[in-house]
Design a protein around this motif. Structure first.
Motif, PDB file in Angstrom:
ATOM      1  N   ALA A  27       0.857  -1.190   0.000  1.00 58.31           N
ATOM      2  CA  ALA A  27       0.000   0.000   0.000  1.00 58.31           C
ATOM      3  C   ALA A  27       0.888   1.233   0.000  1.00 58.31           C
ATOM      4  O   ALA A  27       2.087   1.152   0.301  1.00 58.31           O
ATOM      5  N   GLU A  28       0.293   2.373  -0.321  1.00 55.21           N
ATOM      6  CA  GLU A  28       1.084   3.598  -0.475  1.00 55.21           C
ATOM      7  C   GLU A  28       0.319   4.818   0.023  1.00 55.21           C
ATOM      8  O   GLU A  28      -0.876   4.955  -0.219  1.00 55.21           O
ATOM      9  N   ASN A  29       1.036   5.699   0.711  1.00 48.69           N
ATOM     10  CA  ASN A  29       0.543   7.027   1.070  1.00 48.69           C
ATOM     11  C   ASN A  29       1.439   8.066   0.406  1.00 48.69           C
ATOM     12  O   ASN A  29       2.666   7.887   0.392  1.00 48.69           O
ATOM     13  N   VAL A  30       0.836   9.128  -0.112  1.00 43.88           N
ATOM     14  CA  VAL A  30       1.617  10.254  -0.624  1.00 43.88           C
ATOM     15  C   VAL A  30       1.094  11.530   0.029  1.00 43.88           C
ATOM     16  O   VAL A  30      -0.048  11.583   0.495  1.00 43.88           O
ATOM     17  N   ALA A  31       1.944  12.523   0.071  1.00 46.37           N
ATOM     18  CA  ALA A  31       1.556  13.825   0.628  1.00 46.37           C
ATOM     19  C   ALA A  31       2.415  14.903  -0.022  1.00 46.37           C
ATOM     20  O   ALA A  31       3.454  14.617  -0.621  1.00 46.37           O
ATOM     21  N   TYR A  32       1.959  16.144   0.151  1.00 48.64           N
ATOM     22  CA  TYR A  32       2.634  17.280  -0.469  1.00 48.64           C
ATOM     23  C   TYR A  32       2.441  18.517   0.393  1.00 48.64           C
ATOM     24  O   TYR A  32       1.364  18.730   0.959  1.00 48.64           O
ATOM     25  N   ASN A  33       3.489  19.294   0.489  1.00 49.74           N
ATOM     26  CA  ASN A  33       3.441  20.621   1.087  1.00 49.74           C
ATOM     27  C   ASN A  33       3.226  20.625   2.593  1.00 49.74           C
ATOM     28  O   ASN A  33       2.677  21.583   3.132  1.00 49.74           O
ATOM     29  N   TYR A  34       3.645  19.580   3.269  1.00 50.67           N
ATOM     30  CA  TYR A  34       3.661  19.606   4.726  1.00 50.67           C
ATOM     31  C   TYR A  34       5.078  19.940   5.155  1.00 50.67           C
ATOM     32  O   TYR A  34       6.038  19.299   4.711  1.00 50.67           O
ATOM     33  N   ALA A  35       5.216  20.937   6.000  1.00 54.51           N
ATOM     34  CA  ALA A  35       6.543  21.428   6.377  1.00 54.51           C
ATOM     35  C   ALA A  35       7.321  20.435   7.224  1.00 54.51           C
ATOM     36  O   ALA A  35       8.555  20.416   7.179  1.00 54.51           O
ATOM     37  N   THR A  36       6.600  19.604   7.980  1.00 54.23           N
ATOM     38  CA  THR A  36       7.285  18.663   8.870  1.00 54.23           C
ATOM     39  C   THR A  36       6.712  17.254   8.688  1.00 54.23           C
ATOM     40  O   THR A  36       5.545  17.095   8.301  1.00 54.23           O
ATOM     41  N   PRO A  37       7.500  16.245   9.006  1.00 50.00           N
ATOM     42  CA  PRO A  37       6.972  14.877   8.975  1.00 50.00           C
ATOM     43  C   PRO A  37       5.784  14.716   9.922  1.00 50.00           C
ATOM     44  O   PRO A  37       4.824  14.014   9.598  1.00 50.00           O
ATOM     45  N   LYS A  38       5.829  15.374  11.067  1.00 45.77           N
ATOM     46  CA  LYS A  38       4.723  15.284  12.023  1.00 45.77           C
ATOM     47  C   LYS A  38       3.428  15.770  11.397  1.00 45.77           C
ATOM     48  O   LYS A  38       2.378  15.139  11.538  1.00 45.77           O
ATOM     49  N   ALA A  39       3.480  16.878  10.676  1.00 44.16           N
ATOM     50  CA  ALA A  39       2.276  17.415  10.024  1.00 44.16           C
ATOM     51  C   ALA A  39       1.755  16.448   8.963  1.00 44.16           C
ATOM     52  O   ALA A  39       0.538  16.251   8.842  1.00 44.16           O
ATOM     53  N   ALA A  40       2.650  15.838   8.207  1.00 42.35           N
ATOM     54  CA  ALA A  40       2.231  14.884   7.164  1.00 42.35           C
ATOM     55  C   ALA A  40       1.598  13.649   7.798  1.00 42.35           C
ATOM     56  O   ALA A  40       0.533  13.191   7.357  1.00 42.35           O
ATOM     57  N   VAL A  41       2.231  13.093   8.817  1.00 44.43           N
ATOM     58  CA  VAL A  41       1.688  11.894   9.474  1.00 44.43           C
ATOM     59  C   VAL A  41       0.339  12.213  10.117  1.00 44.43           C
ATOM     60  O   VAL A  41      -0.608  11.430  10.015  1.00 44.43           O
ATOM     61  N   GLU A  42       0.218  13.363  10.759  1.00 45.42           N
ATOM     62  CA  GLU A  42      -1.063  13.755  11.354  1.00 45.42           C
ATOM     63  C   GLU A  42      -2.153  13.878  10.286  1.00 45.42           C
ATOM     64  O   GLU A  42      -3.302  13.473  10.509  1.00 45.42           O
ATOM     65  N   ALA A  43      -1.806  14.433   9.127  1.00 47.22           N
ATOM     66  CA  ALA A  43      -2.778  14.536   8.032  1.00 47.22           C
ATOM     67  C   ALA A  43      -3.188  13.144   7.538  1.00 47.22           C
ATOM     68  O   ALA A  43      -4.372  12.894   7.282  1.00 47.22           O
ATOM     69  N   TRP A  44      -2.212  12.235   7.394  1.00 42.60           N
ATOM     70  CA  TRP A  44      -2.543  10.872   6.983  1.00 42.60           C
ATOM     71  C   TRP A  44      -3.492  10.215   7.985  1.00 42.60           C
ATOM     72  O   TRP A  44      -4.417   9.508   7.606  1.00 42.60           O
ATOM     73  N   LEU A  45      -3.266  10.456   9.268  1.00 46.84           N
ATOM     74  CA  LEU A  45      -4.105   9.843  10.294  1.00 46.84           C
ATOM     75  C   LEU A  45      -5.519  10.421  10.315  1.00 46.84           C
ATOM     76  O   LEU A  45      -6.449   9.786  10.819  1.00 46.84           O
ATOM     77  N   LYS A  46      -5.716  11.603   9.751  1.00 46.99           N
ATOM     78  CA  LYS A  46      -7.051  12.211   9.655  1.00 46.99           C
ATOM     79  C   LYS A  46      -7.788  11.757   8.397  1.00 46.99           C
ATOM     80  O   LYS A  46      -8.977  12.050   8.239  1.00 46.99           O
TER      81      LYS A  46
END
Length: 167
Positions: A111-130
């Motif tokens: 499986a795969e997650n992608v993200a863009y324009n999150y300044a920190t890994p914490k922000a990206a992981v939090e967005a994925w969890l939402k």
């Protein structure tokens, strides 16, 4: 004479290898004893932080921590480079990445997650969890993962690709 013998031996080895990969075979991959040795990958601090955040979250739910595999991170990086080059955020060619991981690592699921324009890994992981789909991947029945986080030099925006595998 020696070169003829060597050529004959190589030809027989190739034929055996080709014939052993029939479509009816239940085993399509030779198990890899140490997938980390396939390739090298230099993890940056952001990638290590994201992996740690994901594992900390998984452990808090009573799930297993995921082991990083360099090969999966290389595949993640290839996709990040593609997204930066094409100025897109998507899952283009995921099937190809997934098939490669299945073939070379013997993965049973990917499986795969992608993200863009999150300044920190914490922000990206939090967005994925939402996001339910991304959260399902993070909480999924996986054993290994890889990640790539790179900054677009032209815009300064970060691109993320996180791939999960059950091996």
């Amino acid at each position: 004479m020696k070169s003829r013998l060597l050529c004959a031996v190589l030809l027989v080895a190739m034929l055996c290898a080709l014939n052993s990969c029939s479509s009816g075979s239940s085993e399509s991959v030779i198990p890899v004893s140490s997938p980390q040795t396939l390739v090298s990958y230099s993890y940056n601090d952001s990638e290590l932080e994201a992996m740690n955040l994901i594992n900390t979250y998984r452990i808090s739910l009573g799930l297993n921590a995921l082991e990083k595999i360099n090969y999966i991170s290389v595949k993640s990086e290839e996709h990040v480079v593609y997204m930066i080059k094409n100025n897109v955020v998507n899952h283009d060619d995921f099937v190809s990445r997934s098939e490669s991981i299945v073939k070379y690592l013997g993965a049973k699921s990917v499986a795969e997650n992608v993200a863009y324009n999150y300044a920190t890994p914490k922000a990206a992981v939090e967005a994925w969890l939402k996001s339910q789909g991304h959260k399902d991947n993070i909480e999924g029945n996986f054993t290994h993962f890889g990640i790539a986080i790179k900054e677009d030099p032209a815009t300064g925006k970060k691109y993320y690709t996180n791939i999960f595998a059950k091996i």
